[in-house]
Enzyme design. Structure first.
Site, PDB file in Angstrom:
ATOM      1  CG  PHE A  99       7.885 108.432  53.739  1.00 45.25           C
ATOM      2  CD1 PHE A  99       8.894 107.501  53.885  1.00 45.25           C
ATOM      3  CD2 PHE A  99       6.641 108.182  54.332  1.00 45.25           C
ATOM      4  CE1 PHE A  99       8.690 106.331  54.603  1.00 45.25           C
ATOM      5  CE2 PHE A  99       6.423 107.013  55.045  1.00 45.25           C
ATOM      6  CZ  PHE A  99       7.448 106.084  55.186  1.00 45.25           C
TER       7      PHE A  99
ATOM      8  CB  ILE B 143      17.872 115.834  53.158  1.00 45.76           C
ATOM      9  CG1 ILE B 143      17.979 117.198  53.853  1.00 45.76           C
ATOM     10  CG2 ILE B 143      18.748 114.796  53.857  1.00 45.76           C
ATOM     11  CD1 ILE B 143      17.324 117.251  55.220  1.00 45.76           C
TER      12      ILE B 143
ATOM     13  CE  LYS C  65       6.906 114.839  46.140  1.00 45.06           C
ATOM     14  NZ  LYS C  65       6.087 115.266  47.279  1.00 45.06           N
TER      15      LYS C  65
ATOM     16  N   PRO D  59      18.019 122.884  51.023  1.00 41.50           N
ATOM     17  CG  PRO D  59      19.703 122.010  52.389  1.00 41.50           C
ATOM     18  CD  PRO D  59      18.778 123.198  52.237  1.00 41.50           C
TER      19      PRO D  59
ATOM     20  CE  LYS E 156      11.970 114.870  46.527  1.00 37.54           C
ATOM     21  NZ  LYS E 156      12.094 115.594  47.781  1.00 37.54           N
TER      22      LYS E 156
ATOM     23  CG  ASP F 195       9.314 122.009  50.241  1.00 36.49           C
ATOM     24  OD1 ASP F 195      10.150 121.081  50.206  1.00 36.49           O
ATOM     25  OD2 ASP F 195       8.089 121.829  50.126  1.00 36.49           O
TER      26      ASP F 195
ATOM     27  CG  ASN G   8       6.070 120.293  58.597  1.00 36.68           C
ATOM     28  OD1 ASN G   8       5.945 119.320  59.317  1.00 36.68           O
ATOM     29  ND2 ASN G   8       7.167 120.531  57.896  1.00 36.68           N
TER      30      ASN G   8
HETATM   31  N1  CTP Z   1      12.829 115.730  51.418  1.00 37.01           N
HETATM   32  C1  CTP Z   1      14.109 115.990  51.823  1.00 37.01           C
HETATM   33  N2  CTP Z   1      14.548 117.280  51.812  1.00 37.01           N
HETATM   34  C2  CTP Z   1      13.748 118.285  51.409  1.00 37.01           C
HETATM   35  C3  CTP Z   1      12.408 118.012  51.008  1.00 37.01           C
HETATM   36  C4  CTP Z   1      11.981 116.709  51.027  1.00 37.01           C
HETATM   37  O1  CTP Z   1      14.853 115.072  52.190  1.00 37.01           O
HETATM   38  N3  CTP Z   1      14.205 119.525  51.408  1.00 37.01           N
HETATM   39  C5  CTP Z   1      12.380 114.319  51.382  1.00 37.01           C
HETATM   40  C6  CTP Z   1      11.316 113.968  52.377  1.00 37.01           C
HETATM   41  O2  CTP Z   1      11.872 113.490  53.597  1.00 37.01           O
HETATM   42  C7  CTP Z   1      10.554 112.867  51.636  1.00 37.01           C
HETATM   43  C8  CTP Z   1      10.689 113.278  50.180  1.00 37.01           C
HETATM   44  O3  CTP Z   1      11.825 114.099  50.121  1.00 37.01           O
HETATM   45  O4  CTP Z   1      11.189 111.616  51.773  1.00 37.01           O
HETATM   46  C9  CTP Z   1       9.519 113.984  49.619  1.00 37.01           C
HETATM   47  O5  CTP Z   1       9.105 115.037  50.445  1.00 37.01           O
HETATM   48  P1  CTP Z   1       7.824 115.917  50.092  1.00 37.01           P
HETATM   49  O6  CTP Z   1       7.717 117.020  51.088  1.00 37.01           O
HETATM   50  O7  CTP Z   1       6.641 115.018  49.885  1.00 37.01           O
HETATM   51  O8  CTP Z   1       8.201 116.443  48.686  1.00 37.01           O
HETATM   52  P2  CTP Z   1       8.950 117.704  48.166  1.00 37.01           P
HETATM   53  O9  CTP Z   1      10.228 117.252  47.564  1.00 37.01           O
HETATM   54  O10 CTP Z   1       9.078 118.735  49.236  1.00 37.01           O
HETATM   55  O11 CTP Z   1       7.992 118.182  47.012  1.00 37.01           O
HETATM   56  P3  CTP Z   1       6.560 118.955  47.110  1.00 37.01           P
HETATM   57  O12 CTP Z   1       6.559 119.691  48.417  1.00 37.01           O
HETATM   58  O13 CTP Z   1       6.567 119.822  45.942  1.00 37.01           O
HETATM   59  O14 CTP Z   1       5.503 117.897  47.037  1.00 37.01           O
END
Ligand code: CTP
Length: 407
Positions: A331, A311, A345, A309, A349, A281, A212
């Site tokens: 974030f 994280i 979120k 996963p 989380k 994701d 991304n």
């Molecule tokens: N994050 C993470 N591991 C993942 C996905 C997200 O640690 N596999 C963390 C990101 O670093 C951030 C937070 O989760 O601190 C939210 O990430 P974001 O991409 O906004 O959300 P998602 O959980 O991926 O949800 P969505 O894409 O449905 O908005």
């Protein structure tokens, strides 16, 4: 670099070939918004002329203790009373010995001795590696530190004498960083901060993958700000083209699974975890060890994905995070309904603090706006550079640290 705007720095040069680097440091300080008053020892004037330093600083240079220009003939008092910090660069072995003994028979050591209590004195050692390693030198710098000076690191590398080792003066941009950092309040002293940053790259075959637009700038700025605020910082970075912030330990990873493994190896030492990474994701369900070729039929390959996963959620659900020994900050990169989506979120989380931003408006940019959401509600950090937001966010995190985490 806001810390240096409006600061008045007394820049002291002592005898050493590294004086040539101090010319550049003087320029960088001025470019960063500081005013600079140069003071040189007689020995320093053998390496670089006061004319050069006057031209660069825009002010007459002081060399002698008996300089009659000040009306009261007390340069050693006047100079330090106007200063926000005294920086000795280069600081020779001889000058460290003078400081350790409290000598006052030439202007620069005299003004250091006569400086008001609490006025920061920064020393940038510069000398041959044997001189640096000598117990007398180490003793003198340790004494100066005990008496309140901040002794900066030395660099390692080729020396003017032809030898190789420790004792080089730091480079001008490193000195600039350390001088600026010395003005940052040490909100995170004693904290171990673990940060994820950048995108992840999920390989499809040896030449392709999905990723991304995250540039990593926000995470790197937070890492730099946390380090300046006194924390020990480890940065787990996805593939980004950014220099490692000074004083930060960096671990490079590619995929989400590598990022998780790196985080899990480090997280037990951490007291604060900040997840800024834009983790992919999903990853391709299969990795082809050979490049996937077009077969000429016009058929496109159908790709299957599996979920990566999470994280942040994994760390936030750990026993240490749940009992408050590890403070987790997430974030949220959203495209719309920031408050609603980011609040959801935060709950999902299970993190005490979630920082929302609009993904498409921030990826790759140098500035941003942030929306902080915690149990009390939401609070906006208005548009600013990511560097400034990093400092502001660090202060906000420090304010929220529970007592178990607070050092
Ligand atoms: N994050 C993470 N591991 C993942 C996905 C997200 O640690 N596999 C963390 C990101 O670093 C951030 C937070 O989760 O601190 C939210 O990430 P974001 O991409 O906004 O959300 P998602 O959980 O991926 O949800 P969505 O894409 O449905 O908005």
């Amino acid at each position: 670099m806001k810390e240096l705007v409006g600061k008045h720095i007394v820049l002291g040069l002592t005898g050493g070939i590294a004086c040539y680097k101090t010319a550049q440091l003087c320029r960088l300080l001025i470019q960063a918004g500081a005013t600079v008053q140069v003071v040189m020892t007689e020995a320093a004037t053998r390496f670089i002329t006061p004319v050069t330093m006057q031209a660069l600083s825009g002010r007459p240079v002081f060399v002698g203790q008996w300089d009659a220009r000040p009306d009261n003939n007390m340069a050693h008092i006047n100079l330090s009373r106007e200063a926000d910090a005294i920086v000795i660069a280069p600081c020779s072995a001889d000058f460290a010995a003078r400081l350790a003994q409290g000598r006052a028979d030439e202007l620069l050591s005299l003004l250091c001795l006569a400086r008001p209590q609490g006025l920061p004195l920064l020393l940038a050692p510069a000398m041959n590696r044997e001189m640096w390693a000598h117990p007398a030198t180490q003793r003198n710098f340790a004494q100066a530190a005990q008496d309140g000076a901040l002794v900066l690191e030395v660099g390692e590398g080729a020396q003017a004498c032809g030898e190789f080792g420790d004792g080089r003066m730091l480079e001008p941009h490193e000195l600039l960083h350390d001088i600026a950092a010395s003005f940052v309040p040490k909100h995170l002293a004693g904290q171990q901060v673990l940060i994820t940053a950048g995108p992840t790259f999920e390989a499809l075959d040896p030449v392709r993958g999905i990723t991304n637009h995250s540039s990593g700038k926000m995470g790197f700025a937070i890492a730099s700000a946390a380090q300046a605020a006194g924390a020990q910082v480890t940065l787990v970075a996805g593939p980004v083209h950014l220099p490692t912030p000074r004083g930060v330990r960096r671990i490079n990873v590619q995929s989400a699974r590598e990022m998780l493994a790196a985080v899990q190896a480090e997280v037990d030492q951490a007291t604060v975890f900040i997840a800024t990474a834009a983790v992919a994701d999903w990853r391709p369900a299969e990795f082809s060890t050979q490049k996937i070729k077009k077969d000429g039929s016009g058929q496109v390959p159908s790709l299957a994905f599996v979920e990566n996963p999470d994280i942040l959620a994994t760390v936030a659900q750990s026993e240490r995070a749940q009992r408050g020994a590890l403070y987790c900050v997430g974030f949220a990169a959203e495209s719309h309904d920031l408050l609603h989506n980011a609040s959801a979120k935060r709950a999902r989380k299970q993190v005490p603090l979630l920082v929302g931003n609009i993904g498409p408006a921030t990826f790759g940019q140098d500035d941003n706006t942030l929306l902080l959401i915690d149990a009390e509600g939401s609070y906006a950090l208005p548009r600013a550079s990511k560097t400034e937001l990093g400092h502001a966010l660090v202060a906000e995190i420090a304010r929220r640290l529970p007592t178990q985490v607070a050092a």
